[in-house]
Design an enzyme around this catalytic site. Structure first.
Site, PDB file in Angstrom:
ATOM      1  N   GLY A  12       0.789  -1.229   0.000  1.00 36.20           N
ATOM      2  CA  GLY A  12       0.000   0.000   0.000  1.00 36.20           C
ATOM      3  C   GLY A  12       0.820   1.276   0.000  1.00 36.20           C
ATOM      4  O   GLY A  12       0.326   2.325   0.413  1.00 36.20           O
ATOM      5  N   ASN A  14       1.661   3.019  -2.509  1.00 31.46           N
ATOM      6  CA  ASN A  14       0.973   3.963  -3.418  1.00 31.46           C
ATOM      7  C   ASN A  14      -0.268   4.527  -2.729  1.00 31.46           C
ATOM      8  O   ASN A  14      -0.549   5.716  -2.778  1.00 31.46           O
ATOM      9  CB  ASN A  14       0.582   3.264  -4.721  1.00 31.46           C
ATOM     10  CG  ASN A  14       1.723   3.261  -5.704  1.00 31.46           C
ATOM     11  OD1 ASN A  14       2.040   4.279  -6.296  1.00 31.46           O
ATOM     12  ND2 ASN A  14       2.384   2.129  -5.832  1.00 31.46           N
ATOM     13  N   LEU A  85      -4.461  -7.082  -7.370  1.00 27.92           N
ATOM     14  CA  LEU A  85      -3.990  -8.166  -8.249  1.00 27.92           C
ATOM     15  C   LEU A  85      -5.089  -8.927  -8.968  1.00 27.92           C
ATOM     16  O   LEU A  85      -4.821  -9.821  -9.745  1.00 27.92           O
ATOM     17  CB  LEU A  85      -3.120  -9.132  -7.444  1.00 27.92           C
ATOM     18  CG  LEU A  85      -1.845  -8.459  -6.884  1.00 27.92           C
ATOM     19  CD1 LEU A  85      -0.946  -9.476  -6.211  1.00 27.92           C
ATOM     20  CD2 LEU A  85      -1.078  -7.748  -7.989  1.00 27.92           C
ATOM     21  N   ILE A  88     -10.636  -6.748 -12.970  1.00 25.68           N
ATOM     22  CA  ILE A  88     -11.871  -6.059 -12.555  1.00 25.68           C
ATOM     23  C   ILE A  88     -13.033  -6.657 -13.341  1.00 25.68           C
ATOM     24  O   ILE A  88     -13.013  -6.663 -14.565  1.00 25.68           O
ATOM     25  CB  ILE A  88     -11.753  -4.541 -12.833  1.00 25.68           C
ATOM     26  CG1 ILE A  88     -10.574  -3.961 -12.044  1.00 25.68           C
ATOM     27  CG2 ILE A  88     -13.058  -3.838 -12.481  1.00 25.68           C
ATOM     28  CD1 ILE A  88     -10.679  -4.178 -10.531  1.00 25.68           C
ATOM     29  N   HIS A 104       0.567   0.629 -13.698  1.00 26.58           N
ATOM     30  CA  HIS A 104       1.326  -0.586 -13.978  1.00 26.58           C
ATOM     31  C   HIS A 104       2.813  -0.234 -13.949  1.00 26.58           C
ATOM     32  O   HIS A 104       3.210   0.778 -14.546  1.00 26.58           O
ATOM     33  CB  HIS A 104       0.930  -1.168 -15.348  1.00 26.58           C
ATOM     34  CG  HIS A 104       1.619  -2.458 -15.639  1.00 26.58           C
ATOM     35  ND1 HIS A 104       1.273  -3.635 -15.003  1.00 26.58           N
ATOM     36  CD2 HIS A 104       2.649  -2.744 -16.451  1.00 26.58           C
ATOM     37  CE1 HIS A 104       2.082  -4.599 -15.431  1.00 26.58           C
ATOM     38  NE2 HIS A 104       2.921  -4.089 -16.308  1.00 26.58           N
TER      39      HIS A 104
HETATM   40  C1  GRF Z   1       3.147  -1.076  -7.571  1.00 23.61           C
HETATM   41  O1  GRF Z   1       4.374  -1.463  -8.125  1.00 23.61           O
HETATM   42  C2  GRF Z   1       2.154  -0.813  -8.667  1.00 23.61           C
HETATM   43  O2  GRF Z   1       2.743  -0.342  -9.863  1.00 23.61           O
HETATM   44  C3  GRF Z   1       1.581  -2.163  -8.921  1.00 23.61           C
HETATM   45  O3  GRF Z   1       1.526  -2.791  -7.666  1.00 23.61           O
HETATM   46  C4  GRF Z   1       2.514  -2.212  -6.818  1.00 23.61           C
HETATM   47  C5  GRF Z   1       1.837  -1.720  -5.571  1.00 23.61           C
HETATM   48  O4  GRF Z   1       2.788  -1.417  -4.628  1.00 23.61           O
HETATM   49  N1  GRF Z   1       0.288  -2.050  -9.540  1.00 23.61           N
HETATM   50  P1  GRF Z   1       2.251  -0.817  -3.225  1.00 23.61           P
HETATM   51  O5  GRF Z   1       1.363  -1.879  -2.587  1.00 23.61           O
HETATM   52  O6  GRF Z   1       1.480   0.434  -3.544  1.00 23.61           O
HETATM   53  O7  GRF Z   1       3.505  -0.541  -2.418  1.00 23.61           O
END
Ligand code: GRF
Length: 199
Positions: A12, A14, A85, A88, A104
């Protein structure tokens, strides 16, 4: 007030950056964290930020209502996938046309599709001796990593880079760009303002 649901399956990082970015925004709010893994780090991030969470399971997500009622109950206007993961389901894509975006960790269409996530992406990039990699932020449709691209940013890959160092470079790009691109897209949906121009 535009309400965002973040879908995440992992650490998480991001999601944390997105929550931070909108903390004082009067028009846009992260109102829900949707997760498919009871042990995911993103749930702790949500708890610390005081944001409601929704734990989903496969059966209902893919063969049931796709949790549409719960999203409506939270007044969700926009869905952001940040390391989610599962694909959708069509019901969700249809309910939020042009209002689901994903990030991505590679330059799509290369290194995308089923099974291409996290370290598998960076391993493939290093394996292929790519000179660049980067991030792709795109609209979500019923296929993995397939919807229209909104934004891409590149970073160099040097011969001594490992999947781990590539991952670090890509995560930095994600944290730098994803929150502001989300803001631009949500604003564009509301007031038709222009999308951020690509670098
Ligand atoms: C990130 O690398 C994003 O690009 C991909 O999944 C990862 C999520 O990382 N879709 P985090 O859980 O936000 O650290």
């Amino acid at each position: 007030m535009k309400k965002i649901a973040i879908f995440a399956s992992g650490a998480g990082s991001n999601a944390a950056k997105i929550i931070e970015h909108f903390q004082y925004n009067p028009e846009i709010k992260v109102s829900l964290i949707v997760c498919n893994k009871p042990t995911a780090g993103v749930l702790d991030i949500a708890a610390r930020a005081g944001i409601p969470t929704l734990l989903i399971e496969k059966e209902n997500f893919f063969r049931g209502s796709a949790y549409l009622e719960e999203l409506e109950a939270h007044g969700i206007d926009f869905v952001v996938l940040a390391g989610f993961l599962w694909k959708i389901p069509a019901a969700l894509v249809k309910a939020y046309p042009g209002r689901i975006i994903n990030i991505h960790p590679a330059l799509l269409p290369k290194f995308g599709g089923k099974g291409m996530y996290g370290r598998f992406v960076h391993e493939a990039v290093v394996e292929a001796k790519e000179t660049h990699t980067g991030i792709t932020i795109h609209y979500v449709d019923e296929f993995y990593d397939h919807g229209r691209t909104i934004f891409q940013e590149k970073v160099e890959v040097s011969p001594d880079d490992t999947p781990a160092t590539v991952a670090q470079k890509v995560h930095r790009l994600e944290h730098e760009h994803f929150p502001r691109i989300i803001e631009a897209v949500v604003n564009q949906q509301t007031d038709g303002s222009a999308l951020p121009n690509q670098r």
